[in-house]
Design an enzyme around this catalytic site. Sequence first.
Site, short mmCIF file in Angstrom:
data_model
loop_
_atom_site.label_atom_id
_atom_site.label_comp_id
_atom_site.label_asym_id
_atom_site.label_seq_id
_atom_site.Cartn_x
_atom_site.Cartn_y
_atom_site.Cartn_z
N PRO A 288 3.96 -31.23 -17.04
CA PRO A 288 3.90 -32.56 -16.43
C PRO A 288 5.12 -33.44 -16.68
O PRO A 288 5.15 -34.59 -16.26
CB PRO A 288 2.67 -33.18 -17.09
CG PRO A 288 2.63 -32.55 -18.45
CD PRO A 288 3.14 -31.15 -18.27
N GLY A 290 7.22 -33.74 -19.88
CA GLY A 290 7.67 -34.15 -21.21
C GLY A 290 9.00 -33.52 -21.59
O GLY A 290 9.95 -34.23 -21.95
N LYS A 291 9.10 -32.19 -21.51
CA LYS A 291 10.35 -31.53 -21.86
C LYS A 291 11.45 -31.90 -20.86
O LYS A 291 12.61 -32.06 -21.24
CB LYS A 291 10.17 -30.01 -21.89
CG LYS A 291 9.28 -29.49 -23.02
CD LYS A 291 9.27 -27.97 -23.04
CE LYS A 291 8.24 -27.45 -24.01
NZ LYS A 291 6.85 -27.72 -23.55
N ASP A 336 8.40 -22.98 -6.11
CA ASP A 336 7.78 -21.84 -6.78
C ASP A 336 8.85 -21.11 -7.58
O ASP A 336 9.81 -20.57 -7.01
CB ASP A 336 7.15 -20.91 -5.74
CG ASP A 336 6.41 -19.73 -6.36
OD1 ASP A 336 6.58 -19.49 -7.57
OD2 ASP A 336 5.67 -19.08 -5.63
N CYS A 406 3.29 -22.22 -25.04
CA CYS A 406 2.45 -22.92 -26.01
C CYS A 406 1.31 -21.99 -26.41
O CYS A 406 0.14 -22.36 -26.37
CB CYS A 406 1.92 -24.23 -25.45
SG CYS A 406 1.16 -25.24 -26.74
#
Length: 469
Positions: A288, A290-291, A336, A406
Site C-alpha cells: 500500500p 510504505g516502502k 502487472d 514478510c
Amino acid sequence: MSEQSRRPRKPYRRPKKDPVRFLAFEALRAVDERDAYANLVLPPLLRKAREKGDFDGRDAALATELVYGTLRRQGTYDAVIAACVDRPLREVDPPVLDVLSLGVHQLLGTRIPTHAAVSASVELARVVLGDGRAKFVNAVLRKVAQDDLDGWLAKVAPPYDDDPEEHLAVVHSHPRWVVSALWDSLGGGRAGIEELLEADNERPEVTLVARPGRATAEELLGEEAAVAGRWSPYAVRLTEGGEPGAIEAVREGRAGVQDEGSQLVALALANAPIDGSDEKWLDGCAGPGGKAALLAALAAERGAMLVASEKQPHRAALVAKALQGNPGPYQVIAGDGTRPPWLPGSFDRVLMDVPCTGLGALRRRPEARWRRRPDDLEGFAPLQRALLRTALESVRVGGVVGYATCSPHLAETRAVVDDVLKHDPHAELLDARPMLPGVPDLGDGPDVQLWPHRHGTDAMYLALIRRTG
C-alpha cells in the site's frame, strides 16, 4: 397450592448492553464472517464509539485488548472450551464461540476479576444471543473459571517430550504447521522457537517513519512516549501505542506508520553498492505504499526518480496518496509485475516485495495464522518466482535487485531465490548484512532474515542480487 407456586416471580430484567464488550464482539464477528482484518475493522468502530460518546480512552484500550488478545490466543482458548463442552467445537455456533472466547480471554488472559468476567460475558450473551444460549455460556465459563491458564495448559496441551510441535501449538496458540515452518526457518532448539512464538503473541509497538527531506526523527521524538528506533535512523517507536493519525507529521504525510523491518529492507536496497548511474528506481509491488514512500524520499535526496508499480488499482491509489508531496520526481502506475509495461534493463535499483503468506507479521495480524493453509504456499510460489524474474530483467547490468517477503517460510524465501538464480547465470547474490549496519544476529548470510524476538521487527526476509550480464 404449593409454597413455590405462591412465591411471586421475579420481574424479567432486560439485558444491559455493555458498549466495550459489544464492540469487541462486533469486531470478532466481522473477522469471522467477512474474513476482515482486525487492524482494519477496529479503528472505525472505535472512532464511531468515541463520536457517540460511548467510549473514553480506557474503554478503547480495553476493547482493543479484548479483540487482539482473543484472536492471538484463539487456538489455546479453543482447546480450553473444547474441554468444557459436550460436543465438537464445529457444532457450536460461531457467534456463541466468539462470546465464549471473549469470556475465556477475560478469565485467563486479563486481570478482570472472575465474577466480573463471567457476569459481563453472560450479559453480552443475553444481548447478542438470547437468554437460552446465555445459560450455556454461563455454564461453560463457570467450568473455565475453576482453573487458571497454567492449569488449563497442563490439561489440554500434550507434554513437550511426547509431541513438541503440538505442545507448542497449543501453549502458544499457533497452528501446528506454522510452528513447524517457523521452527525450520529459525533452526535451533526449544528456547528460540518458544521466544519467537511468544513474541508473535505480544502487542507490537506502533513504529513511525520520518520520511527523509520531509520530517526528522527528532521532530517525532517530541511526541508522548516516543523513543528512537533500534536500527533505522528514521524510526520512532510509540511505546504506549496511541493514535498515529493525531500526529501532525503523519496527518500531513511527512511521516507514516511503518514497521522497522520494512524500513530496513528499503534502506538496505538504497545502501547497496552499484556500478554506474543511479537515477531510476523501481518498487515493483508497491501497495500500500510504505516502502515506496521511503524509497522515493531516499531517491529524491540523490536526484533519482522512483517508479512505483502496483497491480490492483485501489492499492495503486493508496501508493499515490503515500507518495503525495515527495520532494523529488516519482511515477505511480497500475501495472502487472509479471507483464511489465517498462523495457528490460530500465532501472538501477529494483525492490520486489512479493505477495506472501504474511507469516512474518502475525503480531499485527493475529487472525492470519488461522486463515492460512499449507497449500497457500503452492498458490504463491509461481507468482513469487515470476516477480523475481521480472525484477532481474528490469534492472540494468551492474544494478541491484532486492527480493523481500514478510514471511520467514523457507518456501517463500531461499527456495524462491535459489530456484530463480539456478536458471539465471547473469545474477549473483550480494551479502546483504553490511547494508544493515548495527543490526545484530543476521546469521550466516548472504541473505538476511529479521525476527520479532531478536530484532523487535516483523519477520522480514531480504536477498540482494546484482545483475552481472
